[in-house]
Write an enzyme that holds these catalytic residues in place. Sequence first.
Site, short mmCIF file in Angstrom:
data_model
loop_
_atom_site.label_atom_id
_atom_site.label_comp_id
_atom_site.label_asym_id
_atom_site.label_seq_id
_atom_site.Cartn_x
_atom_site.Cartn_y
_atom_site.Cartn_z
N SER A 12 -39.91 -12.97 -23.24
CA SER A 12 -41.18 -13.67 -23.46
C SER A 12 -42.17 -13.02 -24.40
O SER A 12 -43.16 -13.64 -24.76
CB SER A 12 -41.88 -13.91 -22.13
OG SER A 12 -41.36 -15.07 -21.55
N SER A 66 -42.48 -17.02 -23.02
CA SER A 66 -43.66 -17.64 -22.44
C SER A 66 -44.99 -17.16 -23.00
O SER A 66 -45.99 -17.85 -22.84
CB SER A 66 -43.64 -17.39 -20.93
OG SER A 66 -43.71 -16.01 -20.65
N LYS A 79 -52.64 -12.22 -22.34
CA LYS A 79 -51.89 -13.30 -21.69
C LYS A 79 -52.53 -13.60 -20.34
O LYS A 79 -52.86 -12.66 -19.59
CB LYS A 79 -50.43 -12.86 -21.52
CG LYS A 79 -49.49 -13.97 -21.05
CD LYS A 79 -48.04 -13.46 -21.00
CE LYS A 79 -47.05 -14.53 -20.61
NZ LYS A 79 -45.66 -14.07 -20.57
#
Length: 478
Positions: free
Chosen positions: A175, A151, A76
């Site tokens: 997330s 996310s 990420k």
Amino acid sequence: MKIDLKTLTIQKAHQHMLEGDFTAQELAQAYLDNINPEYNAFIVFFEDVLEQAEKADKRFKDGTAELLTGIPMAIKNNILIKGKRTTAGSKILENYKATYDATVIDRLKKAGAVFIGGTNLDEFAHGSSTENSAYGVTKNTFDMGRVAGGSSGGSAVAVASDMALVALGSDTGGSIRQPASFNNVLGLKTTYGRVSRSGAVAMGSSLDQIGPFGKSVEDVKIVYDCIKGNDKMDSTTLKDEVIEKAEKGIDLNKKMTIGIPRHFLKEGIDKDVMENFENSLKKLEEKGYKIKEIELPNIKYSLASYYIFAPAEISANLSRYDGVRFGFKKEGEDLLDDYMKTRGEGFGKEARRRIMLGTYILSAGYKDAYYNKAQAVREIIREDFRKAFLEVDVILTPTTPTPAFKIGAKGNDPIQMYLEDIFTVSSNVVGNPAISVPMGFVEREGKELPVGLQILAPHMYENLLFKVSSDFLGGPTS
Ligand code: GLN
């Protein structure tokens, strides 16, 4: 040998590389060739993937290869890798290059993992759909018209679509688990303090945890075992002795009881999701688990309290982006004008909304009414869970109330978007570990969309999550 990315696991890849069926470079190339840019899962591509893989190959030659050596991973893009652009999905960090490795990256590098690229996310991890990214939305693996979730949407899609074998995400309110459930992979949010936050772009510091995505319990556990543990760079990490002691206290072979907070599963849940959930419970019952209804009287306040202290912490954490120390800068008339222009143009809408909310919540006169009250509620919710875990071993809910929604469907309605997190935020509020595992599919407009089962365990009992997940999915734990 032709590499079948669909069925590959870390163990299998390791074995093949040991036996010389393919090299780490060939494996990395196979994943690179499989990246479909249409999904927009990656927003930063790394130039040195094959060089990283070459180093891994050397370790196979000299006999120092570990399980993660040569394993292609997606990271990420809010987790720092030295020398790599780390945008956190924001324009304000567009050209920011990390100056050091996050602790998790340092550990993975030592194990020889290969980083394929930085994955897309909602700006600063604020959101549940990746629609808040400054770099465009990530599309769902099962329907390009739908969101990947967020996310950590990019990491979930990278794993689900075989663009990386495993991935890292971060979870502040769901997330990792929510995008995992939207893309039919597993995602683990660890106990607060189990994994170092050093080198993760901070969102809500009392809530954030880095964790793995994978297609099997075993893969998730292998990555978790590598990244976990006390770290002197993060004083909130738990002492290893404390964890070991807790882990010894679990009897993984006893008959387990699962708690279901039915009172919390009445409203606003899609009926097909609920049907999958009921079937999942039956499956676990058949495997010898006892099901018990439990009360978590204050869980209904989790979301409301989260959306008080999360923005409060966010507004404090985002104050460092002032155009002087990091990334994007817009010149103004004077220093104050510099700040206003830099922050006004550098931050997207949702980040600005949270900065304003957080600043208000923390302002003199309101701090007691909002922030301190939310913290008090947090303690009450913690107590609810503590009591519940005296009666049951784990607690189950669906990961999300609905399957993946259409791109654009909730973008203009922050409350609807926040409601996505109804089942996931409580474990961040309380700090206990939780995992999302695939529990089946529901049909929408002719397409099969995956949904996830969330399993929650007491603090430090990640091993219990792995045990229940593998019983549920029917595979080995390690
Ligand atoms: N969707 C939640 C939020 O917007 C959680 C985000 C996260 O876990 N990073 O705050």
